[in-house]
Write a protein that holds these residues in place. Structure first.
Motif, PDB file in Angstrom:
ATOM      1  N   SER A 153      20.833 -25.094  -5.815  1.00  0.00           N
ATOM      2  CA  SER A 153      19.767 -26.544  -5.344  1.00  0.00           C
ATOM      3  C   SER A 153      21.525 -27.110  -4.485  1.00  0.00           C
ATOM      4  CB  SER A 153      19.266 -27.314  -6.724  1.00  0.00           C
ATOM      5  OG  SER A 153      18.889 -27.011  -7.009  1.00  0.00           O
ATOM      6  N   LEU A 154      22.447 -27.373  -5.613  1.00  0.00           N
ATOM      7  CA  LEU A 154      23.129 -28.301  -4.576  1.00  0.00           C
ATOM      8  C   LEU A 154      23.569 -27.731  -3.198  1.00  0.00           C
ATOM      9  CD1 LEU A 154      24.916 -31.021  -4.687  1.00  0.00           C
ATOM     10  CD2 LEU A 154      27.275 -29.309  -5.669  1.00  0.00           C
ATOM     11  N   VAL A 155      23.988 -26.452  -3.474  1.00  0.00           N
ATOM     12  CA  VAL A 155      24.287 -25.864  -1.842  1.00  0.00           C
ATOM     13  C   VAL A 155      23.321 -25.481  -0.524  1.00  0.00           C
ATOM     14  CG1 VAL A 155      25.242 -23.651  -0.955  1.00  0.00           C
ATOM     15  CG2 VAL A 155      26.360 -24.874  -3.008  1.00  0.00           C
ATOM     16  N   MET A 156      22.340 -24.803  -1.323  1.00  0.00           N
ATOM     17  CA  MET A 156      21.237 -24.917  -0.263  1.00  0.00           C
ATOM     18  C   MET A 156      20.196 -26.110  -0.053  1.00  0.00           C
ATOM     19  SD  MET A 156      21.998 -22.391  -0.246  1.00  0.00           S
ATOM     20  CE  MET A 156      20.464 -20.889   1.037  1.00  0.00           C
ATOM     21  N   GLY A 157      20.279 -27.055  -1.239  1.00  0.00           N
ATOM     22  CA  GLY A 157      19.167 -27.867  -1.030  1.00  0.00           C
ATOM     23  C   GLY A 157      19.763 -29.554  -0.284  1.00  0.00           C
ATOM     24  N   ASN A 158      19.284 -30.002   1.172  1.00  0.00           N
ATOM     25  CA  ASN A 158      19.292 -31.352   1.186  1.00  0.00           C
ATOM     26  C   ASN A 158      18.783 -32.246   0.947  1.00  0.00           C
ATOM     27  OD1 ASN A 158      22.190 -31.032   2.883  1.00  0.00           O
ATOM     28  ND2 ASN A 158      21.412 -30.236   4.450  1.00  0.00           N
ATOM     29  N   THR A 159      18.408 -33.255   0.828  1.00  0.00           N
ATOM     30  CA  THR A 159      17.915 -34.626   1.098  1.00  0.00           C
ATOM     31  C   THR A 159      16.654 -34.597   2.511  1.00  0.00           C
ATOM     32  OG1 THR A 159      18.963 -36.318   1.859  1.00  0.00           O
ATOM     33  CG2 THR A 159      19.268 -36.160  -0.259  1.00  0.00           C
ATOM     34  N   LEU A 160      15.976 -35.647   2.052  1.00  0.00           N
ATOM     35  CA  LEU A 160      14.850 -35.883   2.930  1.00  0.00           C
ATOM     36  C   LEU A 160      14.937 -35.893   4.116  1.00  0.00           C
ATOM     37  CD1 LEU A 160      11.255 -35.048   1.836  1.00  0.00           C
ATOM     38  CD2 LEU A 160      11.972 -33.252   2.741  1.00  0.00           C
ATOM     39  N   ARG A 161      15.925 -37.010   3.854  1.00  0.00           N
ATOM     40  CA  ARG A 161      16.772 -37.898   5.179  1.00  0.00           C
ATOM     41  C   ARG A 161      17.693 -37.081   5.861  1.00  0.00           C
ATOM     42  NH1 ARG A 161      19.077 -43.490   4.558  1.00  0.00           N
ATOM     43  NH2 ARG A 161      20.262 -44.133   6.911  1.00  0.00           N
ATOM     44  N   LEU A 162      18.399 -36.223   5.196  1.00  0.00           N
ATOM     45  CA  LEU A 162      19.433 -35.288   5.792  1.00  0.00           C
ATOM     46  C   LEU A 162      18.894 -34.337   6.495  1.00  0.00           C
ATOM     47  CD1 LEU A 162      22.031 -34.882   3.063  1.00  0.00           C
ATOM     48  CD2 LEU A 162      22.882 -36.439   4.655  1.00  0.00           C
ATOM     49  N   THR A 163      18.030 -33.373   6.650  1.00  0.00           N
ATOM     50  CA  THR A 163      17.570 -32.417   7.077  1.00  0.00           C
ATOM     51  C   THR A 163      16.480 -33.403   7.986  1.00  0.00           C
ATOM     52  OG1 THR A 163      16.175 -31.693   4.784  1.00  0.00           O
ATOM     53  CG2 THR A 163      15.270 -31.150   6.999  1.00  0.00           C
ATOM     54  N   ALA A 164      16.272 -34.116   8.356  1.00  0.00           N
ATOM     55  CA  ALA A 164      15.043 -35.105   8.765  1.00  0.00           C
ATOM     56  C   ALA A 164      16.183 -35.605  10.191  1.00  0.00           C
ATOM     57  CB  ALA A 164      14.445 -36.480   9.228  1.00  0.00           C
ATOM     58  N   ALA A 165      18.120 -36.204   8.974  1.00  0.00           N
ATOM     59  CA  ALA A 165      18.648 -36.884  10.450  1.00  0.00           C
ATOM     60  C   ALA A 165      19.351 -34.771  11.471  1.00  0.00           C
ATOM     61  CB  ALA A 165      19.792 -37.095   9.903  1.00  0.00           C
TER      62      ALA A 165
ATOM     63  N   PHE B  99      41.799 -35.222   9.683  1.00  0.00           N
ATOM     64  CA  PHE B  99      40.963 -35.464  10.467  1.00  0.00           C
ATOM     65  C   PHE B  99      39.785 -34.805   8.772  1.00  0.00           C
ATOM     66  CE2 PHE B  99      42.531 -35.762  14.334  1.00  0.00           C
ATOM     67  CZ  PHE B  99      42.374 -37.229  14.527  1.00  0.00           C
ATOM     68  N   GLU B 100      38.616 -35.574   8.899  1.00  0.00           N
ATOM     69  CA  GLU B 100      38.067 -34.992   7.845  1.00  0.00           C
ATOM     70  C   GLU B 100      36.509 -34.993   8.458  1.00  0.00           C
ATOM     71  OE1 GLU B 100      36.771 -36.265   3.016  1.00  0.00           O
ATOM     72  OE2 GLU B 100      36.080 -37.651   4.492  1.00  0.00           O
ATOM     73  N   ALA B 101      36.270 -33.324   7.381  1.00  0.00           N
ATOM     74  CA  ALA B 101      34.453 -32.823   8.512  1.00  0.00           C
ATOM     75  C   ALA B 101      33.980 -32.090   8.016  1.00  0.00           C
ATOM     76  CB  ALA B 101      35.374 -32.152  10.245  1.00  0.00           C
ATOM     77  N   THR B 102      33.175 -31.496   8.237  1.00  0.00           N
ATOM     78  CA  THR B 102      32.214 -31.131   7.500  1.00  0.00           C
ATOM     79  C   THR B 102      32.448 -29.497   8.138  1.00  0.00           C
ATOM     80  OG1 THR B 102      29.773 -31.044   9.590  1.00  0.00           O
ATOM     81  CG2 THR B 102      30.221 -32.595   7.308  1.00  0.00           C
TER      82      THR B 102
ATOM     83  N   ILE C 288      31.327 -23.775  13.709  1.00  0.00           N
ATOM     84  CA  ILE C 288      30.586 -22.967  14.225  1.00  0.00           C
ATOM     85  C   ILE C 288      29.421 -23.486  14.557  1.00  0.00           C
ATOM     86  CG2 ILE C 288      28.955 -23.059  11.831  1.00  0.00           C
ATOM     87  CD1 ILE C 288      28.353 -19.907  12.450  1.00  0.00           C
ATOM     88  N   PHE C 289      28.983 -25.036  14.578  1.00  0.00           N
ATOM     89  CA  PHE C 289      27.599 -26.146  15.094  1.00  0.00           C
ATOM     90  C   PHE C 289      28.533 -25.384  16.157  1.00  0.00           C
ATOM     91  CE2 PHE C 289      25.372 -29.324  16.296  1.00  0.00           C
ATOM     92  CZ  PHE C 289      24.480 -29.387  15.850  1.00  0.00           C
ATOM     93  N   PRO C 290      29.306 -25.825  17.133  1.00  0.00           N
ATOM     94  CA  PRO C 290      30.145 -26.060  18.317  1.00  0.00           C
ATOM     95  C   PRO C 290      29.254 -25.036  19.329  1.00  0.00           C
ATOM     96  CG  PRO C 290      31.523 -27.099  17.301  1.00  0.00           C
ATOM     97  CD  PRO C 290      30.699 -27.016  15.824  1.00  0.00           C
ATOM     98  N   LEU C 291      29.799 -24.222  18.741  1.00  0.00           N
ATOM     99  CA  LEU C 291      29.688 -22.263  19.166  1.00  0.00           C
ATOM    100  C   LEU C 291      27.857 -22.967  20.126  1.00  0.00           C
ATOM    101  CD1 LEU C 291      30.284 -19.406  19.773  1.00  0.00           C
ATOM    102  CD2 LEU C 291      29.549 -18.965  17.942  1.00  0.00           C
ATOM    103  N   SER C 292      27.067 -23.244  19.312  1.00  0.00           N
ATOM    104  CA  SER C 292      25.604 -23.260  19.915  1.00  0.00           C
ATOM    105  C   SER C 292      25.606 -24.120  20.958  1.00  0.00           C
ATOM    106  CB  SER C 292      24.872 -24.453  18.483  1.00  0.00           C
ATOM    107  OG  SER C 292      25.370 -25.646  18.916  1.00  0.00           O
TER     108      SER C 292
ATOM    109  N   GLU D 227      27.657 -27.218   5.989  1.00  0.00           N
ATOM    110  CA  GLU D 227      27.657 -28.623   6.762  1.00  0.00           C
ATOM    111  C   GLU D 227      28.426 -30.068   5.152  1.00  0.00           C
ATOM    112  OE1 GLU D 227      23.525 -30.114   7.412  1.00  0.00           O
ATOM    113  OE2 GLU D 227      24.262 -30.371   9.283  1.00  0.00           O
ATOM    114  N   GLN D 228      27.300 -29.059   4.171  1.00  0.00           N
ATOM    115  CA  GLN D 228      27.686 -29.704   3.230  1.00  0.00           C
ATOM    116  C   GLN D 228      28.878 -30.510   2.797  1.00  0.00           C
ATOM    117  OE1 GLN D 228      24.444 -30.166  -0.173  1.00  0.00           O
ATOM    118  NE2 GLN D 228      23.093 -27.981   1.544  1.00  0.00           N
ATOM    119  N   LYS D 229      30.017 -29.435   3.172  1.00  0.00           N
ATOM    120  CA  LYS D 229      31.209 -29.346   2.136  1.00  0.00           C
ATOM    121  C   LYS D 229      31.960 -29.970   3.551  1.00  0.00           C
ATOM    122  CE  LYS D 229      35.254 -26.324   1.584  1.00  0.00           C
ATOM    123  NZ  LYS D 229      35.553 -24.923   1.260  1.00  0.00           N
ATOM    124  N   LEU D 230      32.549 -31.168   3.009  1.00  0.00           N
ATOM    125  CA  LEU D 230      33.947 -31.680   3.862  1.00  0.00           C
ATOM    126  C   LEU D 230      35.053 -31.082   3.628  1.00  0.00           C
ATOM    127  CD1 LEU D 230      33.257 -34.627   2.558  1.00  0.00           C
ATOM    128  CD2 LEU D 230      32.582 -33.762   4.220  1.00  0.00           C
ATOM    129  N   ILE D 231      35.698 -30.153   5.030  1.00  0.00           N
ATOM    130  CA  ILE D 231      36.895 -30.275   5.010  1.00  0.00           C
ATOM    131  C   ILE D 231      38.310 -30.788   5.530  1.00  0.00           C
ATOM    132  CG2 ILE D 231      35.848 -28.182   5.599  1.00  0.00           C
ATOM    133  CD1 ILE D 231      36.407 -27.952   8.087  1.00  0.00           C
TER     134      ILE D 231
END
Length: 227
Positions: A101-113, A36-39, A44-48, A27-31
């Motif tokens: 770290s850039l790819v695998m790590g989110n900030t705590l705020r993003l993780t909580a969100a 339209f711009e999206a993550t 894949i997330f809508p599949l959930s 989700e960190q990559k913008l496409i």
């Protein structure tokens, strides 16, 4: 007393958890999709939510409630391991620590969100699917699948972008993001709805199961982890 083990339910449970974990990574990559711009999580997330619709439709709200909490737990474990791996000192032979770290790590705020948004949207989706199925007498699966997605994905987007970017982005930008993400995810649901409908029919026939949630508690925290 032995209970019948459902490989079909297991498959969709694993697919649900996989969607959540993979979405968190990409989700960190913008496409861009057209104008339209999206993550990249949109891939894949809508599949959930499709799986959410299927589980709630076939096995009922209680089964989906259990799966939501298991999915949350698996996602939490994955995120915890990601951050632990980032925290551990890298070997001198590993030269990609910053990229890792850039790819695998989110900030705590993003993780909580992400966590709060997932729980909010998933439970609303399952609740609406369950209530509409009772009100419709089991007919009209397509309608409740779309309505539940609009509400669930909409709530997910509102919570995520508000918690993650409130005070950083303008209100106008937040509203635009919420509306765009909800519309795109709903379109995703509509496009694959014919396939989803056929899968639901197939699973009902295979499992000989079609639960109506009469006289149950919709409390999301009323759950028993048992066989």
């Amino acid at each position: 007393m032995n209970k019948k083990f459902s490989q079909t339910y297991l498959f969709f449970a694993l697919l649900f958890a996989t969607c959540l974990i993979v979405a968190n990574i990409v989700e960190q990559k913008l496409i861009t999709i057209g104008p339209f711009e999206a993550t990249a999580g949109l891939l894949i997330f809508p599949l959930s939510y499709v799986v959410n619709d299927l589980i709630a439709e076939v096995w009922g709200y209680k089964a989906m409630r259990t799966l939501i909490w298991y999915g949350f737990l698996m996602n939490f474990i994955a995120v915890a391991v990601f951050h632990l791996a980032i925290f551990m000192p890298p070997s001198e032979n590993f030269t990609n620590q910053e990229a890792f770290s850039l790819v695998m790590g989110n900030t705590l705020r993003l993780t909580a969100a992400s966590f709060i948004a997932f729980l909010t949207g998933s439970f609303l989706n399952a609740y609406i699917m369950s209530k509409m199925k009772i009100a419709q007498g089991g007919r009209g699966f397509s309608l409740r699948a779309i309505v539940s997605t609009i509400v669930g994905e909409g709530a997910d987007s509102v919570v995520f972008f508000t918690v993650a970017f409130g005070g950083i982005l303008s209100v106008k930008a937040l509203i635009t993001l919420v509306l765009t993400q909800t519309a795109m995810k709903t379109c995703y649901e509509i496009i694959i709805l014919p396939l989803t409908t056929q899968i639901v029919k197939f699973v009902k026939k295979r499992e000989q199961t079609d639960i109506f949630d009469n006289d149950i508690s919709y409390n999301p925290f009323k759950i028993k982890f048992k066989n």
